[in-house]
Enzyme design. Structure first.
Site, PDB file in Angstrom:
ATOM      1  N   GLY A   1      40.504  36.631  39.707  1.00  0.00           N
ATOM      2  CA  GLY A   1      39.295  36.853  40.488  1.00  0.00           C
ATOM      3  C   GLY A   1      38.252  37.502  39.606  1.00  0.00           C
ATOM      4  O   GLY A   1      37.098  37.084  39.558  1.00  0.00           O
ATOM      5  N   ALA A   2      38.678  38.530  38.876  1.00  0.00           N
ATOM      6  CA  ALA A   2      37.765  39.261  37.999  1.00  0.00           C
ATOM      7  C   ALA A   2      38.594  40.082  37.020  1.00  0.00           C
ATOM      8  O   ALA A   2      39.797  40.222  37.179  1.00  0.00           O
ATOM      9  CB  ALA A   2      36.851  40.174  38.822  1.00  0.00           C
ATOM     10  N   MET A   3      37.924  40.605  35.984  1.00  0.00           N
ATOM     11  CA  MET A   3      38.611  41.440  34.989  1.00  0.00           C
ATOM     12  C   MET A   3      37.761  42.668  34.697  1.00  0.00           C
ATOM     13  O   MET A   3      36.573  42.562  34.401  1.00  0.00           O
ATOM     14  CB  MET A   3      38.861  40.624  33.710  1.00  0.00           C
ATOM     15  CG  MET A   3      39.470  41.433  32.566  1.00  0.00           C
ATOM     16  SD  MET A   3      41.122  42.078  32.993  1.00  0.00           S
ATOM     17  CE  MET A   3      41.170  43.540  31.935  1.00  0.00           C
ATOM     18  N   GLU A   4      38.429  43.815  34.711  1.00  0.00           N
ATOM     19  CA  GLU A   4      37.745  45.107  34.733  1.00  0.00           C
ATOM     20  C   GLU A   4      37.294  45.614  33.367  1.00  0.00           C
ATOM     21  O   GLU A   4      37.290  46.835  33.150  1.00  0.00           O
ATOM     22  CB  GLU A   4      38.678  46.131  35.367  1.00  0.00           C
ATOM     23  CG  GLU A   4      39.962  46.440  34.560  1.00  0.00           C
ATOM     24  CD  GLU A   4      41.184  45.636  34.984  1.00  0.00           C
ATOM     25  OE1 GLU A   4      41.004  44.543  35.557  1.00  0.00           O
ATOM     26  OE2 GLU A   4      42.315  46.091  34.732  1.00  0.00           O
ATOM     27  N   ASN A   5      36.898  44.776  32.440  1.00  0.00           N
ATOM     28  CA  ASN A   5      36.471  45.255  31.124  1.00  0.00           C
ATOM     29  C   ASN A   5      35.460  46.392  31.293  1.00  0.00           C
ATOM     30  O   ASN A   5      34.462  46.217  31.988  1.00  0.00           O
ATOM     31  CB  ASN A   5      35.807  44.128  30.333  1.00  0.00           C
ATOM     32  CG  ASN A   5      36.589  42.841  30.421  1.00  0.00           C
ATOM     33  OD1 ASN A   5      37.748  42.786  30.052  1.00  0.00           O
ATOM     34  ND2 ASN A   5      35.955  41.797  30.950  1.00  0.00           N
TER      35      ASN A   5
ATOM     36  N   HIS B   1      36.736  46.753  43.686  1.00  0.00           N
ATOM     37  CA  HIS B   1      38.042  46.794  43.004  1.00  0.00           C
ATOM     38  C   HIS B   1      37.837  46.985  41.497  1.00  0.00           C
ATOM     39  O   HIS B   1      38.448  47.860  40.875  1.00  0.00           O
ATOM     40  CB  HIS B   1      38.783  45.485  43.308  1.00  0.00           C
ATOM     41  CG  HIS B   1      40.098  45.316  42.617  1.00  0.00           C
ATOM     42  ND1 HIS B   1      41.300  45.339  43.294  1.00  0.00           N
ATOM     43  CD2 HIS B   1      40.422  45.112  41.310  1.00  0.00           C
ATOM     44  CE1 HIS B   1      42.292  45.163  42.439  1.00  0.00           C
ATOM     45  NE2 HIS B   1      41.783  45.007  41.225  1.00  0.00           N
ATOM     46  N   GLU B   2      36.968  46.177  40.912  1.00  0.00           N
ATOM     47  CA  GLU B   2      36.753  46.284  39.454  1.00  0.00           C
ATOM     48  C   GLU B   2      36.103  47.613  39.097  1.00  0.00           C
ATOM     49  O   GLU B   2      36.355  48.168  38.018  1.00  0.00           O
ATOM     50  CB  GLU B   2      35.902  45.116  38.957  1.00  0.00           C
ATOM     51  CG  GLU B   2      36.460  43.731  39.279  1.00  0.00           C
ATOM     52  CD  GLU B   2      37.929  43.563  38.931  1.00  0.00           C
ATOM     53  OE1 GLU B   2      38.365  44.086  37.889  1.00  0.00           O
ATOM     54  OE2 GLU B   2      38.658  42.916  39.724  1.00  0.00           O
TER      55      GLU B   2
ATOM     56  N   GLU C   1      46.635  48.227  39.538  1.00  0.00           N
ATOM     57  CA  GLU C   1      46.279  47.273  40.600  1.00  0.00           C
ATOM     58  C   GLU C   1      46.421  47.840  42.008  1.00  0.00           C
ATOM     59  O   GLU C   1      45.572  47.612  42.854  1.00  0.00           O
ATOM     60  CB  GLU C   1      47.087  45.991  40.439  1.00  0.00           C
ATOM     61  CG  GLU C   1      46.780  45.237  39.147  1.00  0.00           C
ATOM     62  CD  GLU C   1      45.292  45.045  38.906  1.00  0.00           C
ATOM     63  OE1 GLU C   1      44.497  45.095  39.866  1.00  0.00           O
ATOM     64  OE2 GLU C   1      44.911  44.883  37.732  1.00  0.00           O
TER      65      GLU C   1
ATOM     66  N   HIS D   1      38.638  50.284  38.885  1.00  0.00           N
ATOM     67  CA  HIS D   1      39.352  50.190  37.607  1.00  0.00           C
ATOM     68  C   HIS D   1      38.634  50.923  36.478  1.00  0.00           C
ATOM     69  O   HIS D   1      39.264  51.269  35.468  1.00  0.00           O
ATOM     70  CB  HIS D   1      39.463  48.730  37.172  1.00  0.00           C
ATOM     71  CG  HIS D   1      40.657  48.010  37.710  1.00  0.00           C
ATOM     72  ND1 HIS D   1      41.918  48.522  37.679  1.00  0.00           N
ATOM     73  CD2 HIS D   1      40.766  46.778  38.280  1.00  0.00           C
ATOM     74  CE1 HIS D   1      42.760  47.637  38.213  1.00  0.00           C
ATOM     75  NE2 HIS D   1      42.081  46.577  38.583  1.00  0.00           N
TER      76      HIS D   1
HETATM   77 ZN   LIG Z   1      42.597  44.744  39.381  1.00  0.00          ZN
END
Ligand SMILES: [Zn+2]
Length: 826
Positions: free
Chosen positions: A262-266, A296-297, A319, A300
């Site tokens: 869905g997405a990535m928390e860089n 959510h991201e 997570e 993180h």
């Molecule tokens: Zn996550």
């Protein structure tokens, strides 16, 4: 890809511990040459300064070609590069390693992904380092607990947008430098580069950017206010909650093509799948889900990025917390109350995972190596973990829960931590008996059942553990539904840990639900005549949360073969048309069509049941206000269940649509996909593709082609799934989704055995996420019979790559449940 000889080794936990104990990485400088004259590779040069307490270790490098490598000025023997590792020997206390190579642009969404937008021919890049793909774009010590300071220098076409984990500073024409402010783990380093379109903003001193391919600029601009509002509200919320300001400077959110997750928390530069900015109408539920992913991201940035788990076995620290905090944040700080979405989508996902053979504890999943860890990014690590945290906050009290989190983050900021560190922080904040609670909830698998027994004095709550073990402690609120659908919620009670008392029920209730507020992680049942009670009470029940619990119980009982799918369909017919919840309508209609009228129906009855689901969709549609989200949700399912290709053709041409339904690009394609499943012609498909040759159009076309009830089309689609090709990952997933269509069982029957015979070999030319995802989508999910189970079990006894084995295990479990249900009820 080339990675030295013999493919890639997956880093083991033991290797990671040894390397982390021996090394301290001070600084990593990465130089990338992205000028496009040397396709399909790009230049990557890395200088790593690190301290060592040992003589020898290795660095990870998964390039196409190793051009040079020197350690402390001494050239290394390039032929020692094997399995994506370069051995380093003769280390000193302080070292300088230089590695230069040619790396392959990827097309599978991992490493440095390259996408050429068919809409305008422009090139877009983004880097996905998670979970162990960083060595696909630069040499590094790739593990979460070797954080280092980074500097990226990027040469790229002038005029591009270049983004990373810190502000990108232009250093002359076509050259940028990015120096993130804080140490980073390799798995969340990123780069986003290309002629992206942007919307800028600012909140509380934090510069904000939203980015997407230029061909989707209008969609981004239309939806930016909603996304920026969710971002701003979430920053305020987390600042209050954690007491630590967002530490990574600018905050960019890039919506990128072909993204797997869905997405990535860089840190500072989150990447999202571009489906979050769709070309069609966006319903309120879809905006809410997107706000949930945004939050959510952002969670993180603290949980994961500021404090990072030491090894992947603690990935729930990332997570489960991000999932829990995002739902809490959206509900408390934005216009989107997100817990019903958590119940009907996320908990159901986790419930399936927790009852499958591949289940694992929330915390401390063993994860012997990185490849195995990737398999545990499932409904347990997200939904079950979040659900359990919700129980924990109720158990220890919110003040203690939050005080512990703050202490944990302050103590381990910019470093790594483990579950034990978090337990210490909570205990320090005043939590009691945590090890016992954690032992019961975080180190076990499976779900208890919460049921009710009706007695003369009221109802008794009964908690039963799986396989006769000891039930876990649950804090729940019993709900009483009367004959008008009114709901009375009783005070919270504890069950499970000790024998439960009888809860007095003042007035006669049609339905007693053990968990009216959806707090529990448990299978919910309603007593010996419970399903008749559900049929009587659910049509009137308007409380969204309570109804989510009941619908989840219905779905779970169907999968358990304890509820006749035909009866469940009667419940859908009776109760869904009066549901006011958009997300309940969408989820339950999908379940009814795909499961009750699909794999949980005898093949001969599938068409008849689909007709009944279609009738429910139309009842919803006719009673929905024109132009409403509810109408659109119902029409989408009406399209998916339509049986008359001429009616679909009319809709495609914009004729006979219900008043208020606008044929946006996504809706038009869903009509084409359904039409393609019903007859062998291709004129609509070709016309649609000619009008919409965009990336999204290509994916829809792939799904539509795979749906066609034509032997040659099926053969071509199947070969795409099991043979190497230049097709993008999204097209492959769509091909798998389209291939196994209900109603085509005879046509697809020969491919059941072929799937099991051939899917294992795809590990020779696919890797990472794409390998598992194609195997999942291509699984023969409509072939619910003993023969398929037998073939699946045989395949699982062979030597399959971890990703393929997991896909086959989970697919087989879903099918086995359907076969069991058919045996019992058909
Ligand atoms: Zn996550």
């Amino acid at each position: 890809m080339s990675a030295g000889a013999d493919g890639r080794a997956s880093l083991t936990r033991v290797e990671a511990e040894v390397r982390a104990a021996a090394l301290r990485v001070d600084r990593v400088e990465v130089e990338l040459d992205l000028l496009g004259d040397a396709l399909p590779t790009f230049g990557s040069r890395t200088v790593i300064r690190f301290a060592s307490e040992v003589d020898a270790t290795f660095v990870d490098f998964a390039g196409e070609e190793l051009v040079s490598a020197t350690l402390n000025g001494r050239p290394l023997d390039l032929t020692t590069w094997q399995r994506a590792r370069i051995p380093l020997t003769g280390l000193q206390a302080e070292n300088v390693l230089e590695v230069e190579g040619r790396m392959a642009y990827s097309s599978d969404g991992e490493g440095l992904h390259r996408h050429v937008d068919p809409a305008d021919g422009q090139t877009y890049l983004y880097a996905m380092s998670f979970l162990d793909a960083a060595p696909r774009w630069f040499a590094c010590f790739d593990q979460p607990d070797l954080k280092a300071r980074y500097a990226f220098t990027v040469t790229a076409p002038a005029g591009w947008t270049v983004l990373g984990n810190g502000p990108a500073v232009a250093e002359g024409e076509g050259r940028w430098r990015i120096e993130p402010a804080h140490p980073l783990s390799t798995y969340f380093t990123t780069l986003v580069a290309g002629p992206y379109a942007s919307v800028w903003g600012e909140h509380d001193g934090i510069p904000l950017g939203l980015h997407i391919r230029a061909s989707l600029r209008a969609e981004l601009e239309a939806q930016a206010p909603d996304m920026l509002a969710a971002t701003a509200a979430s920053f305020d919320y987390y600042h209050r909650l954690f007491g630590i300001r967002y530490p990574f400077g600018e905050y960019h959110q890039a919506f990128v093509p072909d993204f797997n997750a869905g997405a990535m928390e860089n840190p500072g530069c989150v990447t999202f799948r571009d489906g979050y900015v769709p070309r069609g109408r966006v319903t309120r539920t879809e905006r809410a889900t997107r706000a949930g992913t945004i939050a959510h991201e952002m969670a993180h940035q603290w949980f994961g990025d500021l404090v990072t788990m030491r090894w992947w076995d603690d990935l729930w620290l990332n997570e489960s917390f991000a999932e829990y905090l995002a739902h809490r944040c959206c509900t408390e700080a934005t216009e989107y109350a997100l817990w019903p979405e958590f119940g009907i989508l996320r908990k159901d996902w986790g419930s399936v995972a927790d009852q499958s053979p591949s289940t694992h504890p929330v915390a401390g999943n063993a994860a012997p190596d990185a490849a195995a860890a990737l398999q545990n990014f499932d409904g347990i690590s997200y939904a079950k973990g979040a659900s359990v945290l919700r129980q924990l906050a109720a158990h220890v009290g919110d003040d203690v829960f939050l005080a512990g989190l703050r202490d944990y983050m302050n103590l381990h900021a910019y470093g790594n931590a483990t579950f034990a560190d978090l337990l210490d922080a909570w205990t320090g904040a005043g939590a009691r008996d945590l090890p016992v609670w954690a032992g019961a909830w975080l180190s076990t698998t499976g779900m208890d059942t919460l049921d009710v027994e009706h007695t003369d004095a009221g109802v008794r709550l009964v908690a039963t553990a799986p396989a006769g073990g000891e039930a876990r402690p649950h804090t729940v609120q019993v709900g009483l539904v009367d004959e008008t659908g009114g709901l009375t919620v009783l005070d919270a009670v504890d069950v499970g840990a000790e024998p439960s008392a009888v809860v007095p029920v003042a007035a006669p209730a049609v339905l007693v639900t053990p968990d009216a507020t959806d707090l529990a992680w448990a299978k919910v049942r309603f007593g010996t005549d419970g399903w008749e009670r559900v049929l009587a009470a659910l049509p009137g029940l308007q409380d969204e949360t309570a109804s989510v619990v009941v619908w989840n119980a219905v779905r779970d009982a169907v999968r358990d073969a304890t509820l006749d799918p035909a009866f469940a369909l009667r419940v859908v017919e009776a109760a869904l048309p009066t549901s006011a919840s958009e997300i309940v309508c969408a989820s339950v209609l999908g379940f009814a069509l795909d499961q009750l009228a699909g794999v949980y129906a005898p093949v001969a009855e599938r068409a008849g049941r689909a007709e009944r689901v279609r009738a429910v969709a139309w009842r919803l549609l006719r009673t929905a206000p024109p132009g409403s989200d509810r109408q659109l949700v119902a029409f989408r399912q009406a399209v998916r269940s339509e049986a008359d290709p001429e009616r679909l053709r009319a809709w495609y041409g914009g004729r006979d649509l219900p008043e208020g339904v606008e044929p946006d690009p996504e809706l038009v394609w869903s009509v084409v996909e359904r039409w393609s499943a019903l007859q062998t012609g291709t004129d609509l498909l070709e016309d649609a593709l000619a009008k919409d040759p965009s990336a999204s159009g290509q994916v829809h076309a792939a799904r539509a082609r795979a749906r066609r009830p034509d032997p040659a089309a099926k053969e071509a689609a199947f070969r795409l799934l099991v043979e190497p090709s230049s097709a993008g990952a999204y097209e492959l997933y769509a091909t798998g989704e389209g291939f196994w269509a209900v109603g085509q069982e005879e046509l697809t029957a020969p491919y059941v055995a072929r799937y099991f015979a051939e899917i294992g070999r795809t590990a020779a030319f696919r890797e990472g996420w794409a390998l598992g995802q194609v195997a999942t989508q291509a699984f023969p999910r409509t072939a619910a019979d003993e023969q398929t189970l037998r073939l699946a079990d045989e395949a699982l006894r062979t030597d399959l790559a971890a990703q393929v084995a997991r896909a086959v295990t989970d697919g087989t479990d879903r099918l086995r449940r359907a076969v069991e249900s058919l045996r019992r009820w058909a």
